[in-house]
Design an enzyme around this catalytic site. Structure first.
Site, PDB file in Angstrom:
ATOM      1  N   GLN A 509       0.749  -0.896  -0.165  1.00  0.00           N
ATOM      2  CA  GLN A 509      -0.003  -0.104  -0.061  1.00  0.00           C
ATOM      3  C   GLN A 509       0.724   1.299   0.114  1.00  0.00           C
ATOM      4  O   GLN A 509       0.520   2.139  -0.581  1.00  0.00           O
ATOM      5  CB  GLN A 509      -0.952   0.201   1.192  1.00  0.00           C
ATOM      6  CG  GLN A 509      -1.842   1.232   1.097  1.00  0.00           C
ATOM      7  CD  GLN A 509      -2.913   1.058  -0.018  1.00  0.00           C
ATOM      8  OE1 GLN A 509      -3.037   0.189  -0.483  1.00  0.00           O
ATOM      9  NE2 GLN A 509      -3.282   2.308  -0.404  1.00  0.00           N
ATOM     10  N   GLU A 510       1.924   1.282   0.566  1.00  0.00           N
ATOM     11  CA  GLU A 510       2.809   2.436   0.739  1.00  0.00           C
ATOM     12  C   GLU A 510       3.554   2.803  -0.453  1.00  0.00           C
ATOM     13  O   GLU A 510       3.542   3.903  -0.923  1.00  0.00           O
ATOM     14  CB  GLU A 510       3.994   2.173   1.892  1.00  0.00           C
ATOM     15  CG  GLU A 510       3.270   2.372   3.282  1.00  0.00           C
ATOM     16  CD  GLU A 510       3.219   3.883   3.818  1.00  0.00           C
ATOM     17  OE1 GLU A 510       3.636   4.717   2.908  1.00  0.00           O
ATOM     18  OE2 GLU A 510       2.653   4.116   4.715  1.00  0.00           O
TER      19      GLU A 510
END
Length: 660
Positions: A509-510
Site C-alpha cells: 500500500q505504501e
C-alpha cells in the site's frame, strides 16, 4: 546505469535495437529527453524548440514532440496540431495533445473545430471536455434528455474552477434542463471545500445580482449572519445558507446554534435539511456524540447528498443504531448503494437484533453480491458466508505468443523506457493509457495479464500490480500480491516479532515495492519512512552511524520501517488497524480516534475521519490477509485481525509518547 540493464531486452522486444553507433546516439538522446522534460516544466519554449531536432528517431520522440508543441499550444495553428496528430497517430501523446487542444478550443468557443475533433478523442476521461461536448449538443438542439444530469455529475465532481462545466451548466440552466437549486448546490459544495472562486462562479450563473453581497457571506460569515442580513427571497436565503456552510466548516456548534435560534424559520425545508446534514457530517468527522442529534433535525434524507448520508451511516454505526444505518443507506443514490462498503453495512443492518428469515435471506444475497478475496468488505462478506480467504487458482500460464505480443507493444515499451529513464510520471501515464484500452474493447484479460507479466519481469511492481488488478474473471495472485525481497522482509519481520504478511500488506500500500518512491511530504523508499521518523527509530533500536541518506538503501529502509511498525503495534496493544492508522497519520490521531465506545474494528475503521487513512487501513488489512494466505498456504480470516477498538486500558502502561 541500472536502467540500461532493463532497457536492453526492452528495446529488443520492441524491434528498437540497432547497431552500436545508434545505441551511443540513443544514450545522448536520453540526456536530451531529460533536459527537455525540465525545460517543459519551466515553460522554456525556445529551449524545447532548439532541442527537438536532436531527438528525431529516439524511442521517446513522441514525448519530446508533445512537450515542444504543448508549451506553445496557445500560439499554435490548427495545421501544426493536425500534423502532430497524424504523425503520432495511435499514441498516448496524440490523444493527450488532442485533449489539450479540445480544452483550448472550448475556451475559445470554437465549436466547429471542437465538434470535428471530439469524435476521435479516445481517452474520454476529461470531465471538462465532456461538458464542452454536452454544451455543443445543447446549442445544436441535439442534447439528450439526461444531458443536464450528466453536466451536474461532472461539475459537482470537479474541485477546481473550470470553464467547460461552468459554461455547460449555464447553457443547461437557460434551457431549463437543470434547476437553479442545482447551481446553488454547486455553490454550497464549493463553499464547503473552501473553493470560493468556484462558489462565486456558480452564483454568477444563477444570480449575478447577488454577487455584491456574496463576498461578505463567504469571507465574513459571522458578521453577515449576526448583522442585518435578512432572508427574504430565494437569493438572500441561499446567501444565508452559504454563510452558514462557511461557519459550519470552522465551528459546527455555532452554526447549529444560529440555524436553530435565528435562521431556520426563514429557510426552506430543503435548505434546513442540507445545513443540518452538513453540520451532522462535521460533527461525525470529529467523532462527536452530537452528530446523530444534528442529523435528527433532517426532515427528509433525500435532501442530503451521498457524502452526508455516508457520515450519517458512520455515526449510526458508532451508536449501534442499526435501523438508522439501513434507512440512511436506502436514501443514498443508486450508484452509491452499489459500493461494497454500503452493500456490506446494509446487509449487517438487516441481521442486527431479531432478524426475520426474510431479512437473513436478503442479507445473504447482498453478501453474495460482493464476497471475494481482494477487498476489505469483500473479505468480510466472504466470512459472513462462512468462508475464508484462500488464493485464487493460478490461471493457465501465458503462452510465448501472449508474452511476445506484450513485449512488442509500442505503448508498453515507451512507458517502461520512460520509467527506467526517470520519467516515471510520463511512463505511468502512457502505461495506463495503453492498458486502459481494455475498457474500450482493446486489451483482453489475458493481454492485461501479459502486460502485467512484462512489468513484473522488469520489476516495475506498481504497473504489475495495478494492471493485474484490472482483470475480473481471471485472477493471477502472484501478480497482484508479489513478494520482492522476500528473504529480507520475512527474516527482518520474524526477527522482531512481526507478521511478515502485515509488513508486505503495508509495503504494497505504501510504495507498491518501488524503491525510489517519494511522497509529497518527504517519505522515502519501500516503507515510505520520513527522515525525522527514521532518525528517531534508528536511535531507538541502536542503529549507530545512521544518516538520512540511508533511508533509500533497501535493507536499511526495511530495518527502519519494520522497527517503527513494531513499536507502533506495541504502542497500540497489538491492534493492526490502530498501528496501520498510526503509520499513515501519526500516532497522536489514532490515540484520539480510539476514544469513545468500544467498537468492532471494522466500524472503527469506517469512522476514521481522514479519507486517505480510512482507505489505507482497510487496504493494508485486506492485503495482509492475502499475503498470509500465500505465505502459509492456509485459509485466512480478516475478522481475526480486526478485533475491537476502544479507549486505552488505564491499567496498561502509558503509551510511548515520543513515538513520532
Amino acid at each position: 546505469m541500472h536502467w540500461l540493464k532493463i532497457l536492453t531486452p526492452l528495446i529488443a522486444g520492441a524491434a528498437l535495437a540497432a547497431a552500436a553507433p545508434w545505441a551511443a546516439a540513443q544514450n545522448r538522446g536520453d540526456d536530451t529527453l531529460l533536459e527537455m522534460q525540465q525545460a517543459f516544466r519551466k515553460g522554456d519554449k525556445s529551449r524545447l524548440t532548439a532541442l527537438l531536432p536532436t531527438v528525431r528517431g529516439h524511442p521517446l520522440e513522441p514525448w519530446a514532440a508533445y512537450w515542444e508543441l504543448r508549451a506553445r499550444l496557445d500560439q499554435a495553428q490548427s495545421d501544426q496540431v493536425n500534423a502532430f496528430l497524424q504523425r503520432f497517430a495511435g499514441t498516448y501523446q496524440e490523444d493527450r495533445l488532442r485533449n489539450d487542444w479540445l480544452l483550448l478550443l472550448g475556451q475559445r468557443r470554437d465549436w466547429d473545430q471542437f465538434a470535428d475533433l471530439h469524435p476521435y478523442y479516445r481517452m474520454g476521461d476529461d470531465r471538462e471536455v465532456r461538458c464542452y461536448a454536452l454544451a455543443i449538443d445543447q446549442i445544436k438542439g441535439t442534447a439528450a434528455e439526461d444531458a443536464g444530469a450528466e453536466v451536474l455529475s461532472n461539475w459537482y465532481a470537479l474541485r477546481d474552477l473550470d470553464d467547460g462545466c461552468s459554461n455547460a451548466a449555464a447553457e443547461m440552466l437557460a434551457a431549463r434542463k437543470i434547476k437553479p437549486l442545482d447551481v446553488w448546490r454547486k455553490a454550497r459544495l464549493a463553499a464547503e471545500a473552501n473553493r470560493l472562486r468556484m462558489a462565486r462562479k456558480a452564483v454568477e450563473i444563477v444570480a449575478p445580482d447577488a454577487l455584491a453581497q456574496l463576498r461578505e457571506a463567504l469571507d465574513s460569515p459571522t458578521k453577515y449572519l449576526t448583522g442585518r442580513a435578512t432572508a427574504r427571497g430565494k437569493e438572500r436565503q441561499e446567501l444565508v445558507v452559504l454563510a452558514l456552510v462557511r461557519m459550519a466548516m470552522s465551528d459546527a456548534g455555532a452554526a447549529a446554534g444560529l440555524l436553530d435560534s435565528k435562521w431556520g424559520v426563514h429557510l426552506s425545508a430543503e435548505e434546513r435539511n442540507w445545513l443540518w446534514g452538513l453540520i451532522g457530517k462535521q460533527a461525525a468527522l470529529s467523532l462527536s456524540p452530537d452528530a446523530l442529534a444534528y442529523f435528527g433535525n433532517v426532515g427528509r434524507d433525500t435532501d442530503l447528498n451521498d457524502d452526508m448520508l455516508a457520515w450519517k451511516v458512520r455515526a449510526a454505526l458508532r451508536a449501534g443504531q442499526w435501523k438508522l444505518v439501513g434507512r440512511s443507506i436506502d436514501a443514498m443514490s443508486a450508484r452509491a448503494r452499489q459500493d461494497s462498503t454500503w452493500v456490506y453495512w446494509k446487509a449487517r443492518s438487516l441481521t442486527a437484533g431479531r432478524a426475520s428469515e426474510e431479512d437473513r435471506a436478503a442479507a445473504r444475497q447482498l453478501y453474495e453480491r460482493i464476497a471475494g478475496t481482494t477487498g476489505f468488505y469483500e473479505q468480510l462478506a466472504l466470512e459472513e458466508l462462512g468462508a475464508r480467504v484462500t488464493p485464487a487458482p493460478a490461471p493457465a500460464p501465458l503462452t510465448d505468443a501472449e508474452k511476445a505480443a506484450a513485449r512488442a507493444n509500442p505503448g508498453l515499451n515507451r512507458a517502461l523506457y520512460a520509467i527506467a529513464l526517470g520519467l516515471r510520471s510520463e511512463g505511468v501515464r502512457e502505461w495506463n493509457y495503453t492498458t486502459n484500452l481494455h475498457q474500450q474493447g482493446g486489451m483482453s484479460e489475458r493481454e492485461l495479464l501479459a502486460a502485467a507479466d512484462l512489468a513484473c519481469e522488469r520489476q516495475v511492481w506498481d504497473r504489475c500490480i495495478n494492471t493485474s488488478e484490472r482483470t475480473r474473471d481471471v485472477i493471477d495472485v502472484a501478480q497482484r500480491f508479489p513478494m520482492p525481497y522476500q528473504a529480507t522482509v520475512v527474516q527482518r519481520a520474524r526477527g522482531i516479532g512481526l507478521d511478515p504478511a502485515y509488513v508486505y500488506g503495508l509495503i504494497r500500500q505504501e510504495s507498491r515495492f518501488i524503491m525510489d518512491a517519494r511522497s509529497g511530504v518527504g517519505a522515502s523508499g519501500l516503507m515510505q519512512v520520513m527522515p525525522a521518523t527514521a532518525r528517531w527509530t534508528a536511535r531507538k533500536i541502536g542503529l549507530t552511524g545512521f544518516t538520512p541518506q540511508q533511508i533509500n538503501d533497501r535493507d536499511t529502509n526495511i530495518t527502519i520501517g519494520t522497527a517503527y511498525l513494531k513499536l507502533a503495534l506495541d504502542d497500540f496493544d497489538g491492534s493492526m488497524p490502530l498501528a496501520a492508522a498510526a503509520y499513515n497519520a501519526g500516532p497522536g490521531r489514532p490515540r484520539n480516534w480510539r476514544n469513545g465506545p468500544v467498537l468492532d474494528a471494522a466500524i472503527w475503521a469506517e469512522n476514521v475521519p481522514f479519507n486517505e487513512t480510512r482507505d489505507y487501513v482497510k487496504k493494508v488489512l485486506a492485503n495482509t490477509v492475502n499475503y498470509a494466505a500465500i505465505l502459509t498456504g492456509q485459509p485466512q480470516s480478516l475478522k481475526s485481525r480486526l478485533g475491537l477498538v476502544g479507549p486505552r486500558d488505564a491499567r496498561e502502561p502509558e503509551p510511548n509518547k515520543d513515538l513520532p
